[in-house]
Design a protein around this motif. Structure first.
Motif, short mmCIF file in Angstrom:
data_model
loop_
_atom_site.label_atom_id
_atom_site.label_comp_id
_atom_site.label_asym_id
_atom_site.label_seq_id
_atom_site.Cartn_x
_atom_site.Cartn_y
_atom_site.Cartn_z
N VAL A 1 0.67 -1.36 0.03
CA VAL A 1 -0.07 -0.06 -0.15
C VAL A 1 0.91 1.25 -0.23
CG1 VAL A 1 -1.81 1.31 1.37
CG2 VAL A 1 -1.84 -1.21 1.08
N GLN A 2 1.87 1.06 0.79
CA GLN A 2 2.98 2.35 0.80
C GLN A 2 3.60 2.56 -0.36
OE1 GLN A 2 5.10 1.21 4.39
NE2 GLN A 2 3.55 2.55 5.86
N VAL A 3 4.14 1.74 -1.05
CA VAL A 3 5.15 1.80 -2.13
C VAL A 3 4.45 1.87 -3.32
CG1 VAL A 3 7.10 0.57 -3.21
CG2 VAL A 3 6.85 0.72 -0.84
N MET A 4 3.36 1.39 -3.32
CA MET A 4 2.45 1.32 -4.97
C MET A 4 2.05 2.73 -5.05
SD MET A 4 2.35 -1.54 -6.41
CE MET A 4 0.99 -1.24 -7.53
N GLN A 5 1.99 3.62 -4.23
CA GLN A 5 1.69 5.02 -4.59
C GLN A 5 2.70 5.56 -5.60
OE1 GLN A 5 1.54 6.88 -0.76
NE2 GLN A 5 -0.18 5.96 -0.06
N GLY A 6 3.97 5.26 -5.59
CA GLY A 6 4.86 5.68 -6.55
C GLY A 6 4.75 5.22 -7.88
N PHE A 7 3.85 4.14 -8.30
CA PHE A 7 3.55 3.67 -9.62
C PHE A 7 2.91 4.82 -10.46
CE2 PHE A 7 5.18 -0.01 -7.62
CZ PHE A 7 5.74 -0.73 -8.65
N ASP A 8 2.22 5.87 -10.04
CA ASP A 8 1.40 6.56 -10.87
C ASP A 8 2.51 7.49 -11.68
OD1 ASP A 8 -1.07 5.95 -10.39
OD2 ASP A 8 -1.29 7.53 -8.77
N TYR A 9 3.70 7.74 -10.62
CA TYR A 9 4.87 8.55 -11.14
C TYR A 9 5.71 7.94 -12.26
CZ TYR A 9 9.33 11.17 -10.77
OH TYR A 9 10.27 12.35 -10.75
#
Length: 388
Positions: free
Chosen positions: A230-238
């Motif tokens: 949950v924490q790390v997947m936020q970077g995949f939009d970037y």
């Protein structure tokens, strides 16, 4: 969009590097099927790797937009080399945000200088798009974690120095809530790696990484236990936006070459550019590439402003590779029988870009994300209910 003086200076540095060091040997590098680490270090010395990382680690503290502009320019010269700064920005953000200070202080300066490459370990044999469907297990044993399982379709699998690894620390039925992230050096006992024989992007060295009772210190956990996904997947939009810009850079290189060729080559006593059947398709794809680029920049500006950009990132992740593939294909055709030769770069660009229609999220998954962002869970709920 008007660039700042600093952005223009960095863009021009990246363009000179692409023109002088990347484009001339783009096709030669494919035969080696390995990254030129001296070239990567040179890119790092110029400040072209992960400029968005904090200054305390050697980064420039630059915006996501600036990072995207640089990656596009590097992709113009060699889309595969541009994957180095993209991956450094993605994994570097994770390390900077969630690693213990000593771990971040060791790895981040090396990544920024091009001395180390850190891969991302998410995909497993039984699931790609279903990213949370993981089996690789991390078991706590005293002051260590013990890793067992396989990751596949990993970029830089046989060349990376370390990997940001997603592993299951909870029960399988916990789904995404039972996954943790770790930073794992790939020189440890019990690690084995393979190299796939891919159609394109050969120097990236996609492959599998196997972990057989690999033991890492407990402090190599990134973020909170069972919350890594949950924490790390936020970077995949970037990273989705950066991937689209990689592709656009490569397509623009083919368009630039096709436009030049259309003025040099003559047929029936006139330059090819005089015939609308040649110039109009190029004009159309130049327009589509420019429009996709602006949507990428818009998504990065939203990110830099702290605004939601999930839909825009998903849009460009399917639109960027598809439009670039179509544009490069048209450029190949513009060159006629010359274009069909392996001596020209269009066939390689086509193969290299095409892989990103699959990697890091297919078009179907991206469109599902856009639909979900627009109309909520109703976009996916019916399909799930129908399976019950």
């Amino acid at each position: 969009m008007i660039l700042t003086d600093d952005q223009r200076a960095l863009r021009d540095t990246a363009r000179r590097f692409a023109e002088q060091k990347l484009l001339p040997d783009y096709q030669k590098r494919e035969k080696s099927e390995r990254l030129d680490r001296d070239l990567v270090r040179e890119m790092g010395e110029l400040g072209l790797i992960a400029p968005d990382l904090p200054e305390q680690y050697g980064g420039l503290g630059a915006s996501g937009l600036t990072t995207g502009i640089l990656i596009e320019q590097i992709g113009w010269g060699d889309i595969n080399v541009s994957y180095v700064p993209l991956m450094a920005s993605l994994t570097g953000k994770v390390i900077a945000g969630y690693a213990k200070p000593a771990l971040a202080e060791y790895w981040l300066p090396r990544m920024i200088l091009g001395e180390s490459i850190v891969a991302l370990g998410l995909t497993e044999p039984r699931g790609g798009s279903d990213a949370a469907n993981l089996l690789l297990k991390a078991r706590r044993d005293g002051d260590s974690w013990v890793l067992n399982g396989e990751k596949t379709s990993i970029s830089f699998a046989d060349q990376a120095d370390a990997i940001v690894l997603f592993a299951r620390t909870g029960a399988v039925e916990d789904g995404a809530r039972g996954i943790s992230a770790f930073l794992v050096p790939l020189t440890l006992p019990g690690v084995q790696r393979t190299h796939f024989n891919d159609s394109g992007s050969k120097i990236i060295g996609r492959g599998s990484v196997f972990f057989d009772d690999v033991r890492i210190p407990a402090d190599h956990l990134l973020g909170d236990e069972n919350k890594g996904f949950v924490q790390v997947m936020q970077g995949f939009d970037y990273s989705r936006v950066l991937i689209a810009l990689q592709c656009i850079g490569s397509a623009q290189a083919s368009l630039d070459e096709a436009w030049a060729y259309s003025t040099e080559r003559t047929a029936f006593g006139a330059p090819l550019a005089q015939y609308q059947g040649v110039s109009f398709p190029l004009a159309e794809y130049d327009t589509l590439i420019a429009a996709t680029r602006q949507l990428c920049y818009h998504a990065l500006e939203l990110r830099d402003a702290g605004e939601a950009h999930t839909a825009e990132a998903a849009m460009v992740k399917w639109l960027g590779p598809k439009t670039s593939v179509d544009a490069i294909h048209q450029c190949l055709l513009t060159f006629g029988h010359y274009g069909w030769s392996m001596d020209l770069p269009h066939q390689q660009r086509l193969r290299d870009v095409m892989g990103l229609e699959i990697g890091d999220g297919t078009a179907q998954v991206m469109k599902l994300i856009v639909a979900r962002e627009r109309v909520g869970r109703v976009a996916v709920q019916y399909a799930r209910d129908s399976k019950k």
